[in-house]
Design a protein around this motif. Structure first.
Motif, PDB file in Angstrom:
ATOM      1  N   ASP A 237       0.808  -1.217   0.000  1.00  0.00           N
ATOM      2  CA  ASP A 237       0.000   0.000   0.000  1.00  0.00           C
ATOM      3  C   ASP A 237       0.841   1.267   0.000  1.00  0.00           C
ATOM      4  N   MET A 238       1.871   1.304   0.836  1.00  0.00           N
ATOM      5  CA  MET A 238       2.601   2.562   0.951  1.00  0.00           C
ATOM      6  C   MET A 238       3.482   2.831  -0.265  1.00  0.00           C
ATOM      7  N   PHE A 239       3.676   1.827  -1.124  1.00  0.00           N
ATOM      8  CA  PHE A 239       4.454   2.041  -2.345  1.00  0.00           C
ATOM      9  C   PHE A 239       3.550   2.281  -3.556  1.00  0.00           C
ATOM     10  N   ALA A 240       2.338   1.728  -3.497  1.00  0.00           N
ATOM     11  CA  ALA A 240       1.418   1.855  -4.628  1.00  0.00           C
ATOM     12  C   ALA A 240       0.642   3.159  -4.605  1.00  0.00           C
ATOM     13  N   THR A 241       0.513   3.770  -3.434  1.00  0.00           N
ATOM     14  CA  THR A 241      -0.236   5.025  -3.311  1.00  0.00           C
ATOM     15  C   THR A 241       0.569   6.025  -2.504  1.00  0.00           C
ATOM     16  N   GLY A 242       0.122   7.275  -2.523  1.00  0.00           N
ATOM     17  CA  GLY A 242       0.737   8.293  -1.685  1.00  0.00           C
ATOM     18  C   GLY A 242       2.076   8.795  -2.197  1.00  0.00           C
ATOM     19  N   ILE A 286      12.727   2.561  16.975  1.00  0.00           N
ATOM     20  CA  ILE A 286      11.480   2.367  16.225  1.00  0.00           C
ATOM     21  C   ILE A 286      11.422   3.280  15.002  1.00  0.00           C
ATOM     22  N   GLY A 287      12.010   4.486  15.105  1.00  0.00           N
ATOM     23  CA  GLY A 287      12.019   5.377  13.954  1.00  0.00           C
ATOM     24  C   GLY A 287      12.794   4.798  12.791  1.00  0.00           C
ATOM     25  N   HIS A 288      13.876   4.047  13.089  1.00  0.00           N
ATOM     26  CA  HIS A 288      14.665   3.437  12.018  1.00  0.00           C
ATOM     27  C   HIS A 288      13.890   2.341  11.301  1.00  0.00           C
ATOM     28  N   SER A 289      12.911   1.739  11.977  1.00  0.00           N
ATOM     29  CA  SER A 289      12.138   0.688  11.313  1.00  0.00           C
ATOM     30  C   SER A 289      11.417   1.255  10.090  1.00  0.00           C
ATOM     31  N   LYS A 290      11.025   2.516  10.163  1.00  0.00           N
ATOM     32  CA  LYS A 290      10.384   3.145   9.007  1.00  0.00           C
ATOM     33  C   LYS A 290      11.396   3.330   7.890  1.00  0.00           C
ATOM     34  N   ALA A 291      12.602   3.792   8.239  1.00  0.00           N
ATOM     35  CA  ALA A 291      13.637   3.982   7.220  1.00  0.00           C
ATOM     36  C   ALA A 291      13.993   2.655   6.562  1.00  0.00           C
ATOM     37  N   ILE A 292      14.067   1.587   7.350  1.00  0.00           N
ATOM     38  CA  ILE A 292      14.374   0.264   6.799  1.00  0.00           C
ATOM     39  C   ILE A 292      13.258  -0.187   5.883  1.00  0.00           C
ATOM     40  N   ALA A 293      12.016  -0.048   6.342  1.00  0.00           N
ATOM     41  CA  ALA A 293      10.875  -0.489   5.538  1.00  0.00           C
ATOM     42  C   ALA A 293      10.753   0.319   4.254  1.00  0.00           C
ATOM     43  N   VAL A 294      11.015   1.626   4.339  1.00  0.00           N
ATOM     44  CA  VAL A 294      10.901   2.484   3.157  1.00  0.00           C
ATOM     45  C   VAL A 294      11.996   2.155   2.141  1.00  0.00           C
ATOM     46  N   ASN A 295      13.235   2.097   2.578  1.00  0.00           N
ATOM     47  CA  ASN A 295      14.342   1.897   1.636  1.00  0.00           C
ATOM     48  C   ASN A 295      14.378   0.479   1.068  1.00  0.00           C
ATOM     49  N   PHE A 296      14.309  -0.518   1.945  1.00  0.00           N
ATOM     50  CA  PHE A 296      14.316  -1.895   1.452  1.00  0.00           C
ATOM     51  C   PHE A 296      13.014  -2.214   0.726  1.00  0.00           C
ATOM     52  N   GLY A 297      11.901  -1.721   1.298  1.00  0.00           N
ATOM     53  CA  GLY A 297      10.610  -2.025   0.695  1.00  0.00           C
ATOM     54  C   GLY A 297      10.418  -1.382  -0.670  1.00  0.00           C
ATOM     55  N   TYR A 298      10.875  -0.139  -0.824  1.00  0.00           N
ATOM     56  CA  TYR A 298      10.717   0.541  -2.119  1.00  0.00           C
ATOM     57  C   TYR A 298      11.507  -0.194  -3.210  1.00  0.00           C
ATOM     58  N   ALA A 299      12.732  -0.588  -2.881  1.00  0.00           N
ATOM     59  CA  ALA A 299      13.529  -1.339  -3.851  1.00  0.00           C
ATOM     60  C   ALA A 299      12.880  -2.687  -4.151  1.00  0.00           C
ATOM     61  N   LYS A 300      12.397  -3.340  -3.113  1.00  0.00           N
ATOM     62  CA  LYS A 300      11.755  -4.647  -3.285  1.00  0.00           C
ATOM     63  C   LYS A 300      10.517  -4.529  -4.166  1.00  0.00           C
ATOM     64  N   TYR A 301       9.694  -3.518  -3.925  1.00  0.00           N
ATOM     65  CA  TYR A 301       8.461  -3.328  -4.679  1.00  0.00           C
ATOM     66  C   TYR A 301       8.742  -3.097  -6.161  1.00  0.00           C
ATOM     67  N   HIS A 302       9.853  -2.404  -6.449  1.00  0.00           N
ATOM     68  CA  HIS A 302      10.183  -2.081  -7.842  1.00  0.00           C
ATOM     69  C   HIS A 302      11.210  -3.047  -8.438  1.00  0.00           C
ATOM     70  N   ASN A 468      25.639   4.363  -7.341  1.00  0.00           N
ATOM     71  CA  ASN A 468      24.601   4.534  -8.358  1.00  0.00           C
ATOM     72  C   ASN A 468      23.193   4.474  -7.777  1.00  0.00           C
ATOM     73  N   ILE A 469      23.001   5.157  -6.656  1.00  0.00           N
ATOM     74  CA  ILE A 469      21.689   5.185  -6.011  1.00  0.00           C
ATOM     75  C   ILE A 469      20.715   5.990  -6.879  1.00  0.00           C
ATOM     76  N   SER A 470      19.579   5.384  -7.175  1.00  0.00           N
ATOM     77  CA  SER A 470      18.584   6.092  -7.997  1.00  0.00           C
ATOM     78  C   SER A 470      17.660   6.933  -7.126  1.00  0.00           C
ATOM     79  N   HIS A 471      17.412   6.483  -5.887  1.00  0.00           N
ATOM     80  CA  HIS A 471      16.512   7.184  -4.977  1.00  0.00           C
ATOM     81  C   HIS A 471      17.175   7.270  -3.602  1.00  0.00           C
ATOM     82  N   SER A 472      17.646   8.461  -3.262  1.00  0.00           N
ATOM     83  CA  SER A 472      18.262   8.690  -1.952  1.00  0.00           C
ATOM     84  C   SER A 472      17.167   9.179  -1.010  1.00  0.00           C
ATOM     85  N   LEU A 473      16.576   8.252  -0.255  1.00  0.00           N
ATOM     86  CA  LEU A 473      15.408   8.548   0.574  1.00  0.00           C
ATOM     87  C   LEU A 473      15.846   8.822   2.008  1.00  0.00           C
TER      88      LEU A 473
END
Length: 842
Positions: A237-242, A286-302, A468-473
């Motif tokens: 959800d967080m990668f497909a929308t928003g 706990i704040g880092h869990s969001k950074a982990i989920a966003v960075n790893f998850g975004y790459a995984k989703y794409h 060669n990072i495409s998205h520096s989040l």
């Protein structure tokens, strides 16, 4: 400040100083775990009578740490080689840099595989002693490497694979000691001879990248995800929308130098590349869990890749345990890095680019003090800004002074390298920020090879470019830094990644400041970094919070540019929802009172069969004993009856969960000293009709020697909020005054049903099965198998009508030869309470 040394450690530190170490290094060594091995090695080498210099001493310390398996004779041989000046770098001892990780030919590895006596010539050759090479010899060796049949598959990819080929070449025997920049130039020269210019190759690669983007219509899972990847309710959800769905596509980040994008796409093939770049100077929270989920998850989703890159540019604050726990946390949350890298991998490249920046007139050395630099930027009163006196010094002078910084001719604070940006800009990150500073502490990977270290502002964007990072989040506090990030990439004419910022996650009642967390730990307000009342990831893990629940929580919040303080109740509800359908249910009596059932014979014992989970029969059933003596919780009894209390009391009849018939109160006994109820006598209503429906039901455990029931719990630890206020971080240094004195309650002597041993056995077995699956996946992908990152906290259950619990790491579990579990010492941690209905009766 660290605590003062004990007399024993003071004596040990003095010994290390006599051996040649500086006072600071001697003190650090005395405190370290390596101290005993170092003392033995320094003593056997007689260094207290024939001291080395500090840099040589640091190499001997590395030998003591990494050469433990060597024979005493072999260790002394290496010490003598250091003393003679044959071994000068940490790479020659154990090969700590990324380029030497896989080499078998370093001092420790060579001697570990050599039968005495040692051949000096062979040893020197293996360790790169006195290595030299002419340009012609280098070209010949590079061509020979590229022509090798074993490298054909890598080489035939042409320019798109040159980085991998160069990296692999650095690990070959023939090229391992070559200067990295000279090797890079030689490989590029050979590639130009074979494949034509890089510009021509990138034209073809661009067309291929465009085609690859067209084919990648439907995002799928990354091949780098671990087998035990987290399963959120709606993980995409967080990668497909928003906000994340609106980020640029690979290749969509504009470049001042378009050819850099061509090279980038040629290397990435149009894939998404992200990175999670923590500083290894503390434990993740706990704040880092969001950074982990966003960075790893975004790459995984794409269907892309995510690096784990340690930003290790400040050796004064870094410790090995932080590196270890960061990787453990990432894997615990269910992700496997595409590659594990370090900013220190690029120290030479970063230094070379800093020199280039000086030559371009865009950086200068300065001996301005911190107070003078602050005044140049307007000071505390935000007054007018002015340039440093050093800003326009001759380039040659800055080059010479920067070289002197590298050579160790300045103490910390005496000289820095500053970027020449724009002092008139409204953005403070453009006010000639520092690029390099002098630090006296050795680096955990490069030892004493460097005494100057790049700052985050200089390092981060360039490492993103190198990889060669495409998205520096990153989070929104770095919005201002984006201007400097892009300025530096453009100034050095390198590929410029696109930095995008999202709102950080802050949890109600949680402290996430590393400085404040450190104070809580060092002043013993908590038991350690993994105290379950904290919100570090190691603490949440120990408390039994499932990693999948954390990912589900982050996914449910979504990602936007707004930072928010999330209610702790929302986090608890996510954890509770996950546990509701994934944990078995057991009877746990926290504060037991013995109940004797009149009407049943003394030897009465039947086995009652019950479901582990009434909503999920697939979890199976268990048989528990029901006897004349049972135990109930003191909260389920009142000595005086009342209209609003529907559990056991004088005159009341209640049901026992899963027992055949209800019981009726007859009498009770109390302790004459404390007044506490110690024994209750009830009548077992064996003849009660099936239509009798008690108003209240209570849980119980029975006493049965034959069944070894009940099981006594050594400790049950009940946690509540560590702080009284919702946002203790906003209190500044007064946050310690906000500590909740009742945040931990320890209950001794709770009783639990014997089925707990089956739950322990099955939970640990499933954890081991996951490890085997992860190993099989690693073998299939040809990658290193991730270690088991689970512990006893995988044993989770719902205590009927009480709360959710897990086993604490302090527990001691005894496994029998047949794999069964039947004994030990149980320590339970409260994970979270049960959800209470608003209209629930007492």
């Amino acid at each position: 400040m660290p605590p003062a040394l004990s007399p024993e450690l003071e004596e040990l530190a003095a010994f290390f100083q006599r051996c040649g170490l500086t006072e600071q290094r001697a003190t650090e060594t005395a405190r370290s775990k390596t101290a005993p091995a170092a003392r033995d090695l320094f003593s056997s080498a007689n260094l207290d009578n024939a001291p080395l210099d500090d840099k040589q001493g640091a190499l001997v310390l590395q030998l003591a740490k990494d050469g433990a398996k060597l024979s005493p004779e072999a260790k002394l041989y290496v010490v003598n080689a250091i003393r003679e000046g044959r071994l000068l770098k940490s790479d020659q001892i154990t090969g700590k840099s990324r380029a030497t990780l896989s080499r078998a030919r370093t001092a420790v590895k060579y001697l570990g595989a050599t039968v005495p006596p040692v051949d000096d010539t062979a040893f020197d050759q293996a360790c790169g002693v006195g290595f030299t090479i002419t340009p012609a010899e280098l070209d010949d060796r590079v061509r020979a490497y590229l022509d090798s049949p074993s490298n054909a598959d890598q080489v035939k990819t042409g320019w798109t694979g040159i980085s991998r080929v160069t990296g692999a070449a650095r690990q070959s025997d023939a090229l391992q000691w070559v200067n990295p920049l000279e090797l890079k130039a030689a490989v590029e020269k050979a590639y130009t001879e074979r494949f034509g210019s890089k510009e021509e190759a990138t034209k073809k690669a661009k067309a291929q990248a465009e085609q690859a983007k067209k084919e990648a219509k439907a995002p799928k899972a990354s091949t780098s995800a671990a087998v035990a990847a987290p399963a959120a309710e709606s993980p995409d959800d967080m990668f497909a929308t928003g906000w994340l769905s609106r980020l640029h596509k690979p290749g969509g980040n504009e470049q001042k130098y378009p050819e850099r994008m061509k090279e980038h796409l040629a290397w990435t093939g149009g894939k998404v590349f992200t990175r999670f770049p923590p500083e290894p100077n503390g434990f993740l929270h706990i704040g880092h869990s969001k950074a982990i989920a966003v960075n790893f998850g975004y790459a995984k989703y794409h269907k892309g890749h995510c690096y784990l890159r340690y930003d290790d540019t400040n050796p004064e604050a870094e410790e090995q345990i932080y590196f270890d726990k960061i990787l453990e946390n990432v894997r615990w949350l269910g992700y496997e890095p595409y590659q594990i890298t370090h900013s220190s991998d690029h120290f030479q490249e970063l230094y070379d680019l800093a020199v280039l920046l000086i030559k371009k007139g865009l950086a200068y050395t300065s001996n301005d003090t911190a107070e003078e630099i602050s005044a140049q930027r307007g000071g505390k009163d935000h007054g007018p800004r002015h340039e440093s006196k050093d800003r326009n010094k001759p380039i040659e002078q800055s080059l010479a002074e920067f070289a002197d910084m590298k050579a160790g001719k300045y103490e910390p604070g005496q000289m820095v390298l500053r970027m020449k940006q724009d002092m008139e800009s409204s953005n403070p990150t453009m006010w000639d920020i520092i690029a390099y500073r002098v630090l006296s502490k050795p680096h955990h990977r490069t030892g004493t090879e460097w005494c100057i270290y790049p700052t985050y502002d200089f390092t981060h964007c360039l490492c993103d470019s190198f990889e060669n990072i495409s998205h520096s989040l990153c989070t929104t506090e770095f919005i201002g830094a984006r201007t400097a990030y892009e300025w530096l990439c453009d100034a050095l004419e390198v590929y410029k990644p696109r930095q995008s910022e999202y709102g950080r996650l802050t949890l109600e009642g949680a402290i996430t400041s590393k400085r404040k967390l450190l104070k809580l730990v060092t002043e013993k307000h908590v038991s350690g970094w993994d105290d379950p009342r904290l919100h570090t990831l190691v603490a949440l893990k120990r408390r039994g919070v499932p990693p999948a629940a954390i990912i589900s929580f982050v996914s449910g919040l979504g990602v936007s540019v707004s930072a928010s303080l999330v209610q702790i109740s929302r986090f608890d509800q996510t954890v509770r929802s996950h546990l509701e359908m994934t944990t078995p249910r057991l009877s746990l009596v926290l504060r037991p009172i013995k109940v004797t059932l009149e009407g049943l014979p003394d030897d009465y014992c039947i086995e009652v069969e019950k479901l582990y989970h009434p909503k999920d029969p697939s979890m199976g059933t268990v048989k528990v004993p029901f006897t004349r003596e049972v135990y109930i919780d003191e909260d389920d009894f009142r000595a005086e009856a009342s209209k609003d209390f529907f559990r056991l009391a004088p005159g009341a009849t209640v049901g026992l969960l899963n027992a055949p018939k209800p019981i009726t109160y007859l009498s009770h006994e109390t302790d004459p000293t404390t007044g506490k109820v110690t024994h209750i006598v009830c009548r077992y209503e064996a003849d009660a009709p099936a239509s009798l429906k008690p108003k209240g039901w209570i849980h119980w455990v029975a006493k049965s020697a034959a069944h070894k029931s009940p099981v006594e719990v050594h400790e049950t630890r009940l946690f509540s909020r560590l702080f009284k206020s919702d946002n203790p971080g906003a209190l500044g240094d007064k946050y310690l005054e906000d500590l909740n004195p009742d945040s931990l309650s320890v209950v001794k002597g709770a009783l639990i049903e014997t089925a707990v041993w089956d739950v322990v056995k099955s939970s640990l077995r499933r954890a081991k099965e996951v490890v085997e699956l992860r190993k099989a996946e690693a073998a299939k992908n040809g990658t290193e198998a991730p270690p088991n990152v689970e512990g006893l906290e995988v044993v989770r259950f719902q205590a009927n009508r009480v709360a959710y619990f897990c086993l604490d790491s302090d527990s001691k579990v005894e496994e029998n030869e047949d794999g069964s579990v039947g004994g030990g010492e149980l320590v339970l941690n409260l994970i979270t309470s049960l959800k209470e209905d608003k209209g629930k009766k007492a």
